[in-house]
Design a protein around this motif. Structure first.
Motif, PDB file in Angstrom:
ATOM      1  N   ALA A  55       0.971  -1.175  -0.069  1.00 17.30           N
ATOM      2  CA  ALA A  55      -0.067   0.215   0.048  1.00 17.30           C
ATOM      3  C   ALA A  55       0.755   1.089  -0.089  1.00 17.30           C
ATOM      4  O   ALA A  55       0.346   2.193   0.002  1.00 17.30           O
ATOM      5  CB  ALA A  55      -1.129  -0.358   1.252  1.00 17.30           C
ATOM      6  N   GLY A  56       2.294   1.096  -0.082  1.00 19.97           N
ATOM      7  CA  GLY A  56       2.941   2.397  -0.028  1.00 19.97           C
ATOM      8  C   GLY A  56       3.490   3.178   1.207  1.00 19.97           C
ATOM      9  O   GLY A  56       4.022   3.985   1.111  1.00 19.97           O
ATOM     10  N   VAL A  57       3.359   1.855   2.415  1.00 20.90           N
ATOM     11  CA  VAL A  57       3.712   2.391   3.619  1.00 20.90           C
ATOM     12  C   VAL A  57       5.110   2.098   3.656  1.00 20.90           C
ATOM     13  O   VAL A  57       5.219   0.855   3.429  1.00 20.90           O
ATOM     14  CB  VAL A  57       2.715   1.921   4.581  1.00 20.90           C
ATOM     15  CG1 VAL A  57       3.286   2.016   6.148  1.00 20.90           C
ATOM     16  CG2 VAL A  57       1.358   2.263   4.541  1.00 20.90           C
ATOM     17  N   GLY A  58       6.111   2.936   4.154  1.00 19.06           N
ATOM     18  CA  GLY A  58       7.382   2.603   4.238  1.00 19.06           C
ATOM     19  C   GLY A  58       7.670   1.781   5.576  1.00 19.06           C
ATOM     20  O   GLY A  58       7.377   2.377   6.550  1.00 19.06           O
ATOM     21  N   VAL A  59       8.350   0.780   5.388  1.00 10.49           N
ATOM     22  CA  VAL A  59       8.820   0.014   6.611  1.00 10.49           C
ATOM     23  C   VAL A  59      10.064  -0.315   6.739  1.00 10.49           C
ATOM     24  O   VAL A  59      10.806  -0.696   5.973  1.00 10.49           O
ATOM     25  CB  VAL A  59       8.022  -1.262   6.818  1.00 10.49           C
ATOM     26  CG1 VAL A  59       8.289  -2.213   8.013  1.00 10.49           C
ATOM     27  CG2 VAL A  59       6.355  -1.178   6.608  1.00 10.49           C
ATOM     28  N   THR A  60      10.693   0.077   7.995  1.00 10.88           N
ATOM     29  CA  THR A  60      12.136   0.004   8.179  1.00 10.88           C
ATOM     30  C   THR A  60      12.443  -0.797   9.417  1.00 10.88           C
ATOM     31  O   THR A  60      11.377  -0.837  10.287  1.00 10.88           O
ATOM     32  CB  THR A  60      13.021   1.280   8.222  1.00 10.88           C
ATOM     33  OG1 THR A  60      12.571   2.113   9.091  1.00 10.88           O
ATOM     34  CG2 THR A  60      12.829   1.844   6.884  1.00 10.88           C
ATOM     35  N   SER A  61      13.560  -1.269   9.759  1.00  8.61           N
ATOM     36  CA  SER A  61      13.627  -2.190  11.051  1.00  8.61           C
ATOM     37  C   SER A  61      15.070  -1.864  11.691  1.00  8.61           C
ATOM     38  O   SER A  61      16.098  -1.498  10.672  1.00  8.61           O
ATOM     39  CB  SER A  61      13.643  -3.462  10.747  1.00  8.61           C
ATOM     40  OG  SER A  61      14.312  -4.397  11.829  1.00  8.61           O
ATOM     41  N   LEU A  62      15.439  -1.834  12.708  1.00  7.49           N
ATOM     42  CA  LEU A  62      16.633  -1.701  13.392  1.00  7.49           C
ATOM     43  C   LEU A  62      17.295  -2.993  13.355  1.00  7.49           C
ATOM     44  O   LEU A  62      18.613  -3.021  13.576  1.00  7.49           O
ATOM     45  CB  LEU A  62      16.576  -1.510  14.920  1.00  7.49           C
ATOM     46  CG  LEU A  62      15.748  -0.094  15.495  1.00  7.49           C
ATOM     47  CD1 LEU A  62      15.996   0.230  16.809  1.00  7.49           C
ATOM     48  CD2 LEU A  62      16.577   0.994  14.585  1.00  7.49           C
ATOM     49  N   GLY A  63      16.815  -4.033  12.728  1.00  9.12           N
ATOM     50  CA  GLY A  63      17.425  -5.156  12.271  1.00  9.12           C
ATOM     51  C   GLY A  63      17.727  -6.226  13.464  1.00  9.12           C
ATOM     52  O   GLY A  63      18.533  -7.288  13.316  1.00  9.12           O
ATOM     53  N   ARG A  64      17.234  -5.857  14.613  1.00  4.71           N
ATOM     54  CA  ARG A  64      17.537  -6.921  15.950  1.00  4.71           C
ATOM     55  C   ARG A  64      16.842  -8.299  15.473  1.00  4.71           C
ATOM     56  O   ARG A  64      15.814  -8.344  14.666  1.00  4.71           O
ATOM     57  CB  ARG A  64      16.743  -6.184  17.216  1.00  4.71           C
ATOM     58  CG  ARG A  64      17.442  -5.033  17.553  1.00  4.71           C
ATOM     59  CD  ARG A  64      17.018  -4.469  18.921  1.00  4.71           C
ATOM     60  NE  ARG A  64      17.902  -3.732  19.469  1.00  4.71           N
ATOM     61  CZ  ARG A  64      18.108  -3.463  20.803  1.00  4.71           C
ATOM     62  NH1 ARG A  64      17.215  -4.047  21.859  1.00  4.71           N
ATOM     63  NH2 ARG A  64      18.777  -2.566  21.125  1.00  4.71           N
TER      64      ARG A  64
END
Length: 394
Positions: free
Chosen positions: A61-70
């Motif tokens: 849907a175009g929502v940007g998702v990022t992670s700290l990678g833990r």
């Protein structure tokens, strides 16, 4: 708006919150998501962010998702964050007008000194703050510091429990869970297809248990009730779905052996389906949706989704379950025999209860839920979080 997740793993709270983000994104608000963990190992299941259905729906849907990678669980102090992790968080929060915290656990990050100060709205989805470890203390610290300006409670039981735990009543706003009524509805074609795929006869009574493998869900109680029911109903079938509801989970296999003992032939009618992404079909194929939880529940999503698909809810008295099933299903004590008898009565009453389920659909509307969230977030963004937001009438 920025939503902060503990991680992407199976659970009703993440499904509801992700649906709220999608609904708000469809309107005038712009949303992004930051996840503390990129991979979670729990309920005997490895759950990668990129494999999660909520993650895929959000990004599509175009929502940007990022992670700290833990990765969870991991060695070391989970409350300690590295310089690069704090820098990533600072960049993510700097552009936000309001931050949504999916439950109180992410506050151990958001309460860190030096981050941009943005109003935080905490979305609460449990009725047992005393069982949330240090998270309740983080919530109180965020309120005392002025970062946390409002809390969304998905149920009246949540509001009451957190107020009793010391959270100021004026910060607690009740917005009941809602679901997509176009997706979750009775569907004869889905019902037939689901039963055919599992080799379940068209007229057989079927109960579905949709839950992750967790102590609060009281899986042993459910299995003992299932044994009672399958012994009495020779054509009945039981569906178990959710994280950890698979033959490869040794804990679940131990529970099944303890519940069924030598009568392993009955287990042939217990279907372990694991995580499903077509719950609308699973519920449509069932006659009863069961909940046997012992604590922690607020507004169990399985009861709402199952009811909207025509399954009769049968639940223990935990959280708002009594209010949800009133007039639509059955409330039981935590007793296997009583639960099994209630399943039989529910299956026999399904046709009679159908009009009440149909008449009550709008009460559980996703549209109502998202509109209430939008109103609160607009007020927070405008600096008027102290003005009360009333829940929709039930």
């Amino acid at each position: 708006m920025l939503s902060v997740y503990e991680g992407f793993f199976s659970g009703g709270a993440r499904i509801v919150h992700s649906d709220v983000v999608l609904g708000l994104q469809e309107g005038d608000q712009q949303h992004r998501v930051l996840s503390l963990h990129g991979e979670v190992h729990r309920e005997a299941t490895r759950q990668r962010m990129e494999d999660d259905a909520c993650y895929r729906s959000l990004t599509a849907a175009g929502v940007g998702v990022t992670s700290l990678g833990r990765v969870f669980p991991a060695s070391g102090d989970q409350a300690t964050f590295t310089g690069p992790e704090l820098a990533d968080t600072a960049r993510a929060t700097a552009d936000a007008d309001v931050i949504l915290s999916l439950k109180e656990q992410p506050l151990r990050l958001l309460n860190q000194a030096g981050l941009p100060r943005r109003p935080v709205v905490v979305c609460l989805h449990r009725s047992d703050p005393e069982n949330q470890g240090a998270a309740l203390d983080e919530l109180k610290a965020g309120i005392a510091d002025g970062r946390v300006v409002a809390c969304v409670c998905c149920a009246e039981s949540t509001r009451a429990a957190y107020e009793a735990a010391g959270i100021p009543a004026e910060l607690l706003h009740v917005i009941p869970n809602g679901v997509d009524l176009l997706r979750f509805r009775p569907d004869a074609a889905r019902r037939l297809a689901l039963r055919a795929s599992l080799d379940v006869p068209v007229g057989a009574p079927v109960v579905v248990f949709a839950a992750r493998y967790d102590a609060m869900k009281n899986v042993p109680l459910f299995l003992r009730a299932a044994r009672e029911w399958l012994e009495r109903e020779p054509d009945a079938h039981v569906l178990m779905c959710g994280a950890g509801m698979t033959p490869t989970n040794p804990g679940l296999e131990t529970d099944i052996k303890a519940a069924f003992g030598p009568q392993r032939s009955l287990v042939d009618r217990v279907h372990l389906l694991g995580v499903r992404h077509d719950m609308e079909s699973v519920y449509a194929g069932a006659d009863i949706v069961a909940l046997t939880s012992a604590w922690g529940e607020a507004a169990p999503l399985c009861l709402v989704e199952g009811m909207m698909c025509g399954a009769v809810p049968v639940a223990t008295d935990v959280g708002d379950s009594a209010a949800i099933v009133a007039g639509h299903g059955f409330l039981t004590p935590p007793d296997p025999a009583a639960i099994a008898w209630a399943w039989t009565e529910a299956a026999a009453s399904r046709t009679d209860l159908a009009p009440a389920l149909t008449a009550g659909r709008e009460r559980f509307s996703r549209t109502r839920m998202i509109a209430s969230y939008a109103t609160l977030l607009d007020r927070v963004a405008a600096g008027a979080a102290d003005r009360p937001v009333l829940p929709e009438p039930l």
